[in-house]
Scaffold this motif. Structure first.
Motif, PDB file in Angstrom:
ATOM      1  N   LEU A 161      -8.736  -9.708  -0.577  1.00  0.00           N
ATOM      2  CA  LEU A 161      -8.054  -8.634  -1.296  1.00  0.00           C
ATOM      3  C   LEU A 161      -8.956  -7.400  -1.395  1.00  0.00           C
ATOM      4  O   LEU A 161     -10.133  -7.504  -1.754  1.00  0.00           O
ATOM      5  CB  LEU A 161      -7.653  -9.115  -2.687  1.00  0.00           C
ATOM      6  N   HIS A 162      -8.400  -6.238  -1.040  1.00  0.00           N
ATOM      7  CA  HIS A 162      -9.124  -4.972  -1.072  1.00  0.00           C
ATOM      8  C   HIS A 162      -8.278  -3.901  -1.752  1.00  0.00           C
ATOM      9  O   HIS A 162      -7.059  -3.956  -1.716  1.00  0.00           O
ATOM     10  CB  HIS A 162      -9.436  -4.491   0.354  1.00  0.00           C
ATOM     11  N   LEU A 163      -8.956  -2.925  -2.331  1.00  0.00           N
ATOM     12  CA  LEU A 163      -8.307  -1.750  -2.896  1.00  0.00           C
ATOM     13  C   LEU A 163      -8.425  -0.631  -1.875  1.00  0.00           C
ATOM     14  O   LEU A 163      -9.528  -0.298  -1.423  1.00  0.00           O
ATOM     15  CB  LEU A 163      -8.976  -1.326  -4.209  1.00  0.00           C
ATOM     16  N   ARG A 164      -7.280  -0.038  -1.501  1.00  0.00           N
ATOM     17  CA  ARG A 164      -7.251   1.066  -0.543  1.00  0.00           C
ATOM     18  C   ARG A 164      -7.041   2.374  -1.306  1.00  0.00           C
ATOM     19  O   ARG A 164      -6.234   2.442  -2.233  1.00  0.00           O
ATOM     20  CB  ARG A 164      -6.137   0.861   0.472  1.00  0.00           C
ATOM     21  N   PHE A 165      -7.761   3.424  -0.900  1.00  0.00           N
ATOM     22  CA  PHE A 165      -7.692   4.701  -1.599  1.00  0.00           C
ATOM     23  C   PHE A 165      -8.074   5.836  -0.657  1.00  0.00           C
ATOM     24  O   PHE A 165      -8.609   5.611   0.428  1.00  0.00           O
ATOM     25  CB  PHE A 165      -8.609   4.703  -2.821  1.00  0.00           C
ATOM     26  N   PHE A 166      -7.796   7.057  -1.093  1.00  0.00           N
ATOM     27  CA  PHE A 166      -8.081   8.253  -0.307  1.00  0.00           C
ATOM     28  C   PHE A 166      -9.064   9.152  -1.044  1.00  0.00           C
ATOM     29  O   PHE A 166      -9.039   9.236  -2.275  1.00  0.00           O
ATOM     30  CB  PHE A 166      -6.796   9.053  -0.054  1.00  0.00           C
TER      31      PHE A 166
END
Length: 176
Positions: free
Chosen positions: A29-34
């Motif tokens: 599980l990973h958190l994706r962001f910009f």
């Protein structure tokens, strides 16, 4: 109701006769962001303490510190530094702090905790570490903090870069 045979067997009018099989997620599980430049990154969920969205006035600017640091934030009695992650990684576009709230990802390793301010949070996603590739063309300022990248769309040359939160926390850049 308890004497009803449908209640005891788990079968009722609203239940399907067959069980639906749930798909088990692949990978981690990973958190994706910009960041402000539009580049997308990911952090392993295991290295994230929490994600918060404070108003800009809750981040207290501190004079005579690295320009990468936006200030400090009190999170339930614990004061943490908040940094502009995009600028830390070498992006020229600074984070816009003139908005109702700022997305801050609190990362932690042992006794160190820091808030990484990002442009926007995308989603939590299960990503397969075995599919990760070594980055091909990244700026020198970003390379020490990357574990690798996933090619999201080869036609558009879109990649998702995996960050190393421990390397970010322990970086000598914070002293400058």
């Amino acid at each position: 109701m308890v004497g009803n045979p449908d209640f005891l067997t788990g079968r009722g009018q609203d239940q399907a006769p067959e069980f639906q099989e749930l798909e088990s997620p692949e990978g981690e599980l990973h958190l994706r962001f910009f960041v402000p430049s539009g580049n997308e990154f990911a952090l392993p969920a295991i290295g994230i303490r929490e994600v918060i969205s404070p108003t800009p006035d809750r981040i207290t600017p501190i004079p005579n510190v690295s320009p990468l640091l936006l200030g400090t934030l009190n999170v339930r009695g614990r004061v943490i530094w908040v940094a502009d992650l995009g600028q830390f990684l070498g992006d020229s576009a600074p984070l816009n702090t003139d908005r109702p709230d700022i997305s801050v990802i609190a990362i932690e390793d042992q006794d160190l905790m820091m808030g990484l301010a990002v442009d926007r949070i995308h989603e939590m996603d299960w990503l397969d570490i075995e599919d990760i590739q070594m980055p091909t063309s990244v700026p020198d300022s970003m390379a020490p903090f990357l574990r690798g990248e996933w090619v999201i769309n080869p036609d558009a040359d879109t990649v998702l870069r995996l960050l190393d939160q421990i390397a970010i926390l322990r970086s000598a850049r914070w002293a400058t």
